[in-house]
Design a protein around this motif. Structure first.
Motif, PDB file in Angstrom:
ATOM      1  N   LYS A  33      16.544  20.185  15.120  1.00  8.05           N
ATOM      2  CA  LYS A  33      15.252  20.297  15.794  1.00  8.05           C
ATOM      3  C   LYS A  33      14.369  21.331  15.102  1.00  8.05           C
ATOM      4  N   VAL A  34      13.180  20.913  14.699  1.00  4.84           N
ATOM      5  CA  VAL A  34      12.190  21.812  14.106  1.00  4.84           C
ATOM      6  C   VAL A  34      11.008  21.858  15.067  1.00  4.84           C
ATOM      7  N   ASP A  35      10.901  22.937  15.850  1.00  3.96           N
ATOM      8  CA  ASP A  35       9.898  22.972  16.910  1.00  3.96           C
ATOM      9  C   ASP A  35       9.022  24.223  16.891  1.00  3.96           C
ATOM     10  N   THR A  36       9.027  24.970  15.788  1.00  2.00           N
ATOM     11  CA  THR A  36       8.134  26.123  15.639  1.00  2.00           C
ATOM     12  C   THR A  36       7.602  26.157  14.216  1.00  2.00           C
ATOM     13  N   MET A  37       6.522  26.891  14.014  1.00  3.58           N
ATOM     14  CA  MET A  37       5.985  27.038  12.667  1.00  3.58           C
ATOM     15  C   MET A  37       6.976  27.778  11.771  1.00  3.58           C
TER      16      MET A  37
END
Length: 382
Positions: free
Chosen positions: A233-237
């Protein structure tokens, strides 16, 4: 135990007031200055300091209003359309988009339309096929959203919350400037009051929601790059930055916007390691300071505001509230927020165009209305 069989306390009563139907259109600026549109090419401005009181003065043409804004050194934050219809309050906010001349639709509205149109293209048919629609069945279909649809909606919500925070900060500035004028404190006397707690909360909300919108956009980019399938999961800058590699440049239009502005850059000596720079790094550092390390208002100098003349001969004054940033000269809080707000609205407007998705307003036809219930207001004898 009280017996309410004959009603609740009839000794004294009065109807809760309802406002008559009306519409108001404001232009909000930094410094606590604002204009109210009375009719086409007729503006009333406030507050103007005359004879020891705050006054609303008019009427000014569009051209004259722009001249006053320039003379005062004010920056336009956005436009607010509000009013009452059948006693119900409504309000909408449209920020200034730096690259555009037409500010009719906010980035929040455009991203909301993207989400809605993604739904229409994928699952709207399911609604029309419902034989006996009810709230539960409709909710199940609406909530079964795609990743892009969900993230576009989240971006819209965060941007709208950010708009509301700016609106409330502008209202606070206007109110405090009026108070200073009536108190005759227009020459720099510093003071505070209990309403400052509201200001502190709205400043916190602004930076919190700006960071949320940034992270949702990063997740949107990551999803289009296929990262969530291959990298977890990539959910932030910050997570996006750590997963970016040199081959990603040129493969996603929104990412390319950040690269063109040099807000995201591959490190010269390590091309597969990326860093934030420019405005993105600046606002991220400030956001982390306000949200994680110390809230606005916790520094002594930030607990006081004051009014100061801009053009005293014209009755033009501005409210000033400092924000302390280490290593930088003292700046006005709303001036700083205006700068970051404009950069943010600009990139989200451009990102919505770069996404290549339908951001047009949805129009409903008879075929698309699944269920309709008309509720009539009660009559006087009901």
């Amino acid at each position: 135990m009280s017996d309410f069989s004959t009603g609740i306390c009839n000794d004294k009563w009065q109807a809760v007031p309802r406002q008559p139907d009306a519409d108001i259109f404001y232009i909000h600026c930094t410094g606590g200055f604002r204009g109210t549109k009375i009719s086409d090419d007729h503006w009333q401005i406030e507050p103007i300091f005359e004879n020891g009181e705050a006054r609303a003065k008019g009427f000014l043409t569009d051209k004259q209003l722009r001249q006053i804004v320039r003379i005062g050194g004010f920056k336009v934050l956005g436009f607010q359309a509000s009013g009452w219809l059948n006693g119900e309050w409504h309000s909408s906010w449209r920020p200034i988009i730096p690259t555009e001349k037409n500010h009719a639709r906010s980035p929040s509205a455009i991203w909301g339309s993207i989400s809605t149109n993604l739904f229409s293209a994928t699952r709207a048919q399911q609604l029309t096929e419902l034989k006996e629609p009810d709230h539960s069945k409709v909710a199940t279909i609406l909530d079964d959203s795609s990743v892009e649809e969900r993230l576009a909606r989240a971006i819209s919500f965060s941007l709208r919350s950010m708009d509301l925070a700016v609106e409330q900060i502008a209202e606070h500035y206007n109110e405090q400037l009026v108070n200073k004028m009536y108190a005759g404190k227009v020459d720099g006397q510093r003071s505070s009051n209990t309403m400052d707690q509201n200001l502190f909360a709205h400043v916190h909300a602004f930076f919190l929601q700006l960071g949320s919108a940034r992270d949702y956009l990063a997740a949107f980019i990551a999803n289009r790059l296929g990262m969530n399938a291959s990298h977890g999961k990539v959910d932030t800058m910050n997570a996006l930055k750590s997963k970016l590699r040199s081959h990603h440049a040129g493969s996603e239009p929104i990412l390319d916007l950040f690269l063109q502005k040099k807000w995201l850059m591959a490190k010269p000596d390590e091309p597969d390691r990326w860093a934030t720079s420019g405005w993105l790094k600046e606002v991220t550092d400030l956001r982390n300071e306000i949200v994680h390390r110390r809230p606005y208002g916790s520094v002594y100098a930030e607990r006081f505001g004051w009014a100061k003349p801009v053009r005293a001969d014209l009755g033009l004054y501005r409210y000033f509230r400092p924000i302390e940033i280490e290593g930088q000269p003292e700046r006005d809080l709303l001036d700083l927020i205006c700068y970051h707000y404009r950069e943010c609205t600009g990139i989200f407007f451009d990102a919505a165009k770069a996404a290549g998705l339908d951001g047009n307003m949805m129009s409903l036809t008879d075929k698309e209305i699944v269920s309709l219930k008309v509720i009539h207001p009660p009559t006087a004898d009901q």
